[in-house]
Design a protein around this motif. Structure first.
Motif, mmCIF file in Angstrom:
data_model
loop_
_atom_site.group_PDB
_atom_site.id
_atom_site.type_symbol
_atom_site.label_atom_id
_atom_site.label_comp_id
_atom_site.label_asym_id
_atom_site.label_seq_id
_atom_site.Cartn_x
_atom_site.Cartn_y
_atom_site.Cartn_z
ATOM 1 N N LYS A 1 -8.286 -54.309 -59.691
ATOM 2 C CA LYS A 1 -7.444 -53.439 -58.864
ATOM 3 C C LYS A 1 -7.999 -53.267 -57.461
ATOM 4 O O LYS A 1 -7.254 -53.256 -56.486
ATOM 5 C CB LYS A 1 -7.287 -52.075 -59.526
ATOM 6 N N GLU A 2 -9.315 -53.120 -57.346
ATOM 7 C CA GLU A 2 -9.930 -52.861 -56.043
ATOM 8 C C GLU A 2 -10.203 -54.122 -55.246
ATOM 9 O O GLU A 2 -9.978 -54.159 -54.041
ATOM 10 C CB GLU A 2 -11.238 -52.069 -56.226
ATOM 11 N N LEU A 3 -10.718 -55.148 -55.901
ATOM 12 C CA LEU A 3 -11.103 -56.368 -55.195
ATOM 13 C C LEU A 3 -10.032 -57.450 -55.220
ATOM 14 O O LEU A 3 -10.013 -58.309 -54.335
ATOM 15 C CB LEU A 3 -12.393 -56.945 -55.796
ATOM 16 N N GLY A 4 -9.166 -57.403 -56.214
ATOM 17 C CA GLY A 4 -8.139 -58.430 -56.349
ATOM 18 C C GLY A 4 -7.331 -58.669 -55.081
ATOM 19 O O GLY A 4 -7.249 -59.813 -54.609
ATOM 20 N N PRO A 5 -6.756 -57.613 -54.489
ATOM 21 C CA PRO A 5 -5.965 -57.829 -53.277
ATOM 22 C C PRO A 5 -6.788 -58.380 -52.106
ATOM 23 O O PRO A 5 -6.300 -59.212 -51.338
ATOM 24 C CB PRO A 5 -5.432 -56.433 -52.948
ATOM 25 N N ILE A 6 -8.031 -57.966 -51.989
ATOM 26 C CA ILE A 6 -8.891 -58.447 -50.900
ATOM 27 C C ILE A 6 -9.174 -59.933 -51.080
ATOM 28 O O ILE A 6 -9.045 -60.727 -50.133
ATOM 29 C CB ILE A 6 -10.199 -57.633 -50.848
ATOM 30 N N VAL A 7 -9.546 -60.329 -52.282
ATOM 31 C CA VAL A 7 -9.844 -61.732 -52.565
ATOM 32 C C VAL A 7 -8.579 -62.575 -52.416
ATOM 33 O O VAL A 7 -8.612 -63.671 -51.837
ATOM 34 C CB VAL A 7 -10.459 -61.880 -53.976
ATOM 35 N N TYR A 8 -7.448 -62.060 -52.898
ATOM 36 C CA TYR A 8 -6.173 -62.769 -52.788
ATOM 37 C C TYR A 8 -5.809 -62.999 -51.316
ATOM 38 O O TYR A 8 -5.460 -64.118 -50.922
ATOM 39 C CB TYR A 8 -5.085 -61.963 -53.488
ATOM 40 N N ASN A 9 -5.916 -61.950 -50.516
ATOM 41 C CA ASN A 9 -5.575 -62.071 -49.091
ATOM 42 C C ASN A 9 -6.499 -63.046 -48.375
ATOM 43 O O ASN A 9 -6.063 -63.806 -47.505
ATOM 44 C CB ASN A 9 -5.597 -60.706 -48.417
ATOM 45 N N LYS A 10 -7.772 -63.053 -48.738
ATOM 46 C CA LYS A 10 -8.719 -63.997 -48.143
ATOM 47 C C LYS A 10 -8.334 -65.427 -48.515
ATOM 48 O O LYS A 10 -8.370 -66.331 -47.680
ATOM 49 C CB LYS A 10 -10.138 -63.669 -48.615
ATOM 50 N N ALA A 11 -7.954 -65.628 -49.761
ATOM 51 C CA ALA A 11 -7.538 -66.965 -50.202
ATOM 52 C C ALA A 11 -6.290 -67.423 -49.454
ATOM 53 O O ALA A 11 -6.192 -68.585 -49.050
ATOM 54 C CB ALA A 11 -7.293 -66.971 -51.708
ATOM 55 N N ILE A 12 -5.341 -66.506 -49.260
ATOM 56 C CA ILE A 12 -4.126 -66.839 -48.499
ATOM 57 C C ILE A 12 -4.487 -67.207 -47.065
ATOM 58 O O ILE A 12 -3.968 -68.182 -46.510
ATOM 59 C CB ILE A 12 -3.121 -65.659 -48.538
ATOM 60 N N ARG B 1 -3.823 -70.767 -45.394
ATOM 61 C CA ARG B 1 -3.025 -70.865 -44.170
ATOM 62 C C ARG B 1 -3.759 -71.681 -43.113
ATOM 63 O O ARG B 1 -3.166 -72.544 -42.452
ATOM 64 C CB ARG B 1 -2.707 -69.473 -43.626
ATOM 65 N N GLN B 2 -5.057 -71.439 -42.952
ATOM 66 C CA GLN B 2 -5.838 -72.202 -41.974
ATOM 67 C C GLN B 2 -5.859 -73.692 -42.326
ATOM 68 O O GLN B 2 -5.735 -74.538 -41.449
ATOM 69 C CB GLN B 2 -7.259 -71.667 -41.887
ATOM 70 N N MET B 3 -6.017 -74.004 -43.618
ATOM 71 C CA MET B 3 -6.047 -75.397 -44.048
ATOM 72 C C MET B 3 -4.704 -76.069 -43.771
ATOM 73 O O MET B 3 -4.656 -77.184 -43.250
ATOM 74 C CB MET B 3 -6.376 -75.497 -45.532
#
Length: 84
Positions: free
Chosen positions: A42-53, A57-59
Motif C-alpha cells: 500500500k505504501e511503496l507500491g504506488p511509488i515503485v509503480y510510478n518509477k517503473a512508468i 517512458r524514458q526508454m
C-alpha cells in the motif's frame, strides 16, 4: 495497482520472514509477515509503480528518437543535385 498473486504473496512473505530472522535475529509469524507485506504494498507500491512508468517512458522516448533518426536517414533527396 494489481494485487499480488497467492504465489507472489507467499514468496514475499517468506523473504520478509527470512530478513527478520537473518538481519534482526527475530522471528515473525505468517500473520505479521502478511500484514507487513500489505503495508509495504500500500505504501511503496504506488511509488515503485510510478518509477517503473517513468523509466519505461524514458526508454520509449529514446527508442522513438532513434526510430525518427533512422527514418530521416532513409529520406531521399528530391530534385536535381546542387551545382557547385
Amino acid at each position: 495497482m494489481k494485487s499480488l498473486t497467492k504465489e507472489e504473496r507467499g514468496y514475499v512473505m517468506a523473504r520478509v520472514q527470512e530478513y527478520f530472522e537473518l538481519e534482526r535475529d527475530e522471528e515473525i509469524g505468517e500473520l505479521a509477515a502478511d500484514q507487513l507485506v500489505d503495508y509495504m504494498v500500500k505504501e511503496l507500491g504506488p511509488i515503485v509503480y510510478n518509477k517503473a512508468i517513468h523509466d519505461a517512458r524514458q526508454m520509449v522516448e529514446q527508442k522513438v528518437m532513434n526510430l525518427d533518426e533512422d527514418l530521416l536517414s532513409l529520406e531521399k533527396m528530391s530534385g536535381r543535385p546542387k551545382r557547385s
